[in-house]
Design a protein around this motif. Structure first.
Motif, PDB file in Angstrom:
ATOM      1  N   LYS A 168       0.777  -0.295  -0.923  1.00  0.00           N
ATOM      2  CA  LYS A 168       1.033   0.164   0.479  1.00  0.00           C
ATOM      3  C   LYS A 168       2.292   0.564   0.853  1.00  0.00           C
ATOM      4  CE  LYS A 168      -2.397   0.204   3.567  1.00  0.00           C
ATOM      5  NZ  LYS A 168      -3.530  -0.034   4.952  1.00  0.00           N
ATOM      6  N   THR A 169       3.200   1.487   1.266  1.00  0.00           N
ATOM      7  CA  THR A 169       4.881   1.956   0.828  1.00  0.00           C
ATOM      8  C   THR A 169       5.362   0.397   1.954  1.00  0.00           C
ATOM      9  OG1 THR A 169       4.832   3.854   0.580  1.00  0.00           O
ATOM     10  CG2 THR A 169       7.004   3.001   1.419  1.00  0.00           C
ATOM     11  N   LYS A 170       4.732   0.026   3.109  1.00  0.00           N
ATOM     12  CA  LYS A 170       5.611  -1.054   3.823  1.00  0.00           C
ATOM     13  C   LYS A 170       5.716  -2.400   3.726  1.00  0.00           C
ATOM     14  CE  LYS A 170       1.293  -2.049   6.169  1.00  0.00           C
ATOM     15  NZ  LYS A 170       0.420  -1.412   7.933  1.00  0.00           N
ATOM     16  N   HIS A 171       4.592  -2.547   2.039  1.00  0.00           N
ATOM     17  CA  HIS A 171       4.412  -3.736   1.835  1.00  0.00           C
ATOM     18  C   HIS A 171       5.504  -4.085   0.476  1.00  0.00           C
ATOM     19  CE1 HIS A 171       0.193  -3.772   3.351  1.00  0.00           C
ATOM     20  NE2 HIS A 171       0.655  -4.843   3.759  1.00  0.00           N
ATOM     21  N   PHE A 172       5.458  -2.699  -0.124  1.00  0.00           N
ATOM     22  CA  PHE A 172       6.737  -2.382  -0.835  1.00  0.00           C
ATOM     23  C   PHE A 172       7.994  -2.809  -0.477  1.00  0.00           C
ATOM     24  CE2 PHE A 172       9.969  -0.102  -3.654  1.00  0.00           C
ATOM     25  CZ  PHE A 172       9.161  -0.182  -4.955  1.00  0.00           C
ATOM     26  N   TYR A 173       8.241  -1.816   0.867  1.00  0.00           N
ATOM     27  CA  TYR A 173       9.714  -2.114   1.518  1.00  0.00           C
ATOM     28  C   TYR A 173       9.474  -4.207   2.172  1.00  0.00           C
ATOM     29  CZ  TYR A 173      10.242   2.297   1.493  1.00  0.00           C
ATOM     30  OH  TYR A 173      10.590   4.312   1.398  1.00  0.00           O
ATOM     31  N   ALA A 174       8.624  -4.868   2.486  1.00  0.00           N
ATOM     32  CA  ALA A 174       8.902  -6.189   2.806  1.00  0.00           C
ATOM     33  C   ALA A 174       9.117  -6.916   1.886  1.00  0.00           C
ATOM     34  CB  ALA A 174       7.309  -6.590   3.129  1.00  0.00           C
ATOM     35  N   LEU A 175       8.351  -6.569   1.062  1.00  0.00           N
ATOM     36  CA  LEU A 175       8.852  -7.109  -0.330  1.00  0.00           C
ATOM     37  C   LEU A 175      10.396  -7.750  -0.902  1.00  0.00           C
ATOM     38  CD1 LEU A 175       8.549  -9.032  -3.378  1.00  0.00           C
ATOM     39  CD2 LEU A 175       7.772  -6.587  -4.559  1.00  0.00           C
ATOM     40  N   PHE A 176      10.892  -5.809  -0.868  1.00  0.00           N
ATOM     41  CA  PHE A 176      12.639  -6.098  -1.293  1.00  0.00           C
ATOM     42  C   PHE A 176      13.363  -6.428  -0.111  1.00  0.00           C
ATOM     43  CE2 PHE A 176      11.232  -3.188  -4.372  1.00  0.00           C
ATOM     44  CZ  PHE A 176      12.021  -2.846  -5.256  1.00  0.00           C
TER      45      PHE A 176
ATOM     46  N   ALA B  68       4.265  -9.000  -1.999  1.00  0.00           N
ATOM     47  CA  ALA B  68       4.135  -8.797  -3.406  1.00  0.00           C
ATOM     48  C   ALA B  68       2.368  -8.714  -3.478  1.00  0.00           C
ATOM     49  CB  ALA B  68       4.365  -9.729  -4.417  1.00  0.00           C
ATOM     50  N   ARG B  69       1.582  -9.213  -3.204  1.00  0.00           N
ATOM     51  CA  ARG B  69       0.326  -9.851  -2.796  1.00  0.00           C
ATOM     52  C   ARG B  69      -0.453  -8.573  -2.193  1.00  0.00           C
ATOM     53  NH1 ARG B  69      -3.480 -10.348  -6.775  1.00  0.00           N
ATOM     54  NH2 ARG B  69      -5.768 -10.847  -5.195  1.00  0.00           N
ATOM     55  N   LEU B  70       0.257  -8.146  -1.085  1.00  0.00           N
ATOM     56  CA  LEU B  70      -0.890  -7.122  -0.720  1.00  0.00           C
ATOM     57  C   LEU B  70      -0.686  -5.813  -1.020  1.00  0.00           C
ATOM     58  CD1 LEU B  70       0.454  -8.056   3.166  1.00  0.00           C
ATOM     59  CD2 LEU B  70      -2.007  -8.187   2.365  1.00  0.00           C
ATOM     60  N   PHE B  71       1.144  -5.717  -1.498  1.00  0.00           N
ATOM     61  CA  PHE B  71       1.326  -4.076  -2.094  1.00  0.00           C
ATOM     62  C   PHE B  71       0.222  -4.446  -3.649  1.00  0.00           C
ATOM     63  CE2 PHE B  71       3.733  -2.091  -5.547  1.00  0.00           C
ATOM     64  CZ  PHE B  71       4.124  -1.117  -5.049  1.00  0.00           C
ATOM     65  N   ALA B  72       0.311  -4.908  -4.559  1.00  0.00           N
ATOM     66  CA  ALA B  72      -0.996  -5.317  -5.486  1.00  0.00           C
ATOM     67  C   ALA B  72      -2.306  -4.849  -4.896  1.00  0.00           C
ATOM     68  CB  ALA B  72      -1.016  -6.927  -6.369  1.00  0.00           C
ATOM     69  N   ILE B  73      -2.985  -4.863  -4.117  1.00  0.00           N
ATOM     70  CA  ILE B  73      -3.928  -4.750  -3.660  1.00  0.00           C
ATOM     71  C   ILE B  73      -3.634  -3.178  -3.042  1.00  0.00           C
ATOM     72  CG2 ILE B  73      -5.926  -5.518  -2.593  1.00  0.00           C
ATOM     73  CD1 ILE B  73      -4.988  -8.317  -2.607  1.00  0.00           C
TER      74      ILE B  73
ATOM     75  N   PRO C  19      -3.905  -8.289 -10.774  1.00  0.00           N
ATOM     76  CA  PRO C  19      -5.030  -8.788 -11.155  1.00  0.00           C
ATOM     77  C   PRO C  19      -4.646  -8.896 -12.685  1.00  0.00           C
ATOM     78  CG  PRO C  19      -5.708  -6.827 -10.080  1.00  0.00           C
ATOM     79  CD  PRO C  19      -4.567  -6.908  -9.983  1.00  0.00           C
ATOM     80  N   ASP C  20      -4.313  -8.093 -13.960  1.00  0.00           N
ATOM     81  CA  ASP C  20      -4.197  -8.049 -15.067  1.00  0.00           C
ATOM     82  C   ASP C  20      -2.197  -7.771 -15.158  1.00  0.00           C
ATOM     83  OD1 ASP C  20      -4.512  -5.645 -15.748  1.00  0.00           O
ATOM     84  OD2 ASP C  20      -6.924  -6.090 -15.036  1.00  0.00           O
ATOM     85  N   TRP C  21      -2.227  -7.504 -16.649  1.00  0.00           N
ATOM     86  CA  TRP C  21      -0.701  -6.832 -16.978  1.00  0.00           C
ATOM     87  C   TRP C  21      -0.422  -5.453 -17.029  1.00  0.00           C
ATOM     88  CZ3 TRP C  21       4.077  -9.061 -16.570  1.00  0.00           C
ATOM     89  CH2 TRP C  21       4.940  -8.163 -18.149  1.00  0.00           C
TER      90      TRP C  21
END
Length: 224
Positions: free
Chosen positions: A24-32, A16-21, A57-59
């Protein structure tokens, strides 16, 4: 299973942190994927997903990302949901083969008996598996909360909400001491969240004081 769940929860938060920064799609899929594994191991731990917005970083940044997913990346969102379902489906099949139905709650005669009177003080301070009694080093998170609040209030409120919600559920279970064991095993998988204020405390402390923490850590291990 608690240590396994803790490792998988760490993967959820890292993804989730990597996707937030990086977005990247691969981080999004890894989250699920890792969220599905957390749900399979212990369903109530899926509440860690509520911490994901606070890794941005923020809401405003989180809501903008969510809007972009719903508007421009619906295929990715659908694929993530399908991945979650694909990983979780063997658990449903296993339940069906064993019970002849899809009754998800397999704790037939065990319930959250103390929902109106959660045993939070006992979970934290009781000699009967109390968290701080058996892991006194974690007492450092108490002053650490102040540093977390000062440095990043947005992260603090997310931390307080998620940990508080899970602590409430843990303390509401009929067997709030969670059977035989040494210490509060139900909180093992939340070690990362418990350590977060301590990390802020160590980061903000001057070097002269830091050896004191090491001595406290040694004494805490000796007591354990």
């Amino acid at each position: 299973d608690a240590s396994t769940a803790g490792c998988v929860m760490l993967r959820v938060l890292c993804a989730a942190r990597l996707f937030a920064i990086k977005r990247k799609t691969k981080h999004f899929y890894a989250l699920f994927i890792f969220a599905a594994l957390v749900f399979v191991i212990r369903p109530t731990n899926i509440l860690v997903i509520f911490f994901v917005p606070f890794l941005f970083p923020d809401w405003k940044s989180f809501t903008a990302c969510l809007a972009d997913l719903l508007r421009s990346r619906k295929v990715h969102l659908l694929a993530g949901i399908l991945l979650f379902g694909l990983i979780f489906s063997p658990q449903l099949l296993n339940l069906y083969l064993q019970t002849g139905g899809l009754k998800f709650n397999t704790y037939t005669y065990e319930t959250f008996e103390f929902l109106s009177n959660p045993k939070i003080p006992e979970v934290l301070f009781s000699y009967r598996r109390g968290l701080f009694v058996y892991a006194p080093f974690l007492l450092l998170l108490i002053p650490g909360i102040w540093f977390l609040f000062r440095r990043n209030r947005y992260l603090f409120w997310g931390w307080a909400f998620v940990l508080g919600l899970n602590l409430y559920l843990i303390a509401s279970w009929w067997c709030w001491w969670y059977g035989g064991g040494l210490g509060m095993r139900a909180l093992i998988e939340f070690s990362l969240l418990l350590a977060l204020p301590i990390a802020f405390l160590l980061e903000a402390s001057i070097r002269v004081i830091q050896p004191v923490y090491l001595v406290f850590l040694y004494l805490g291990c000796w007591v354990y």
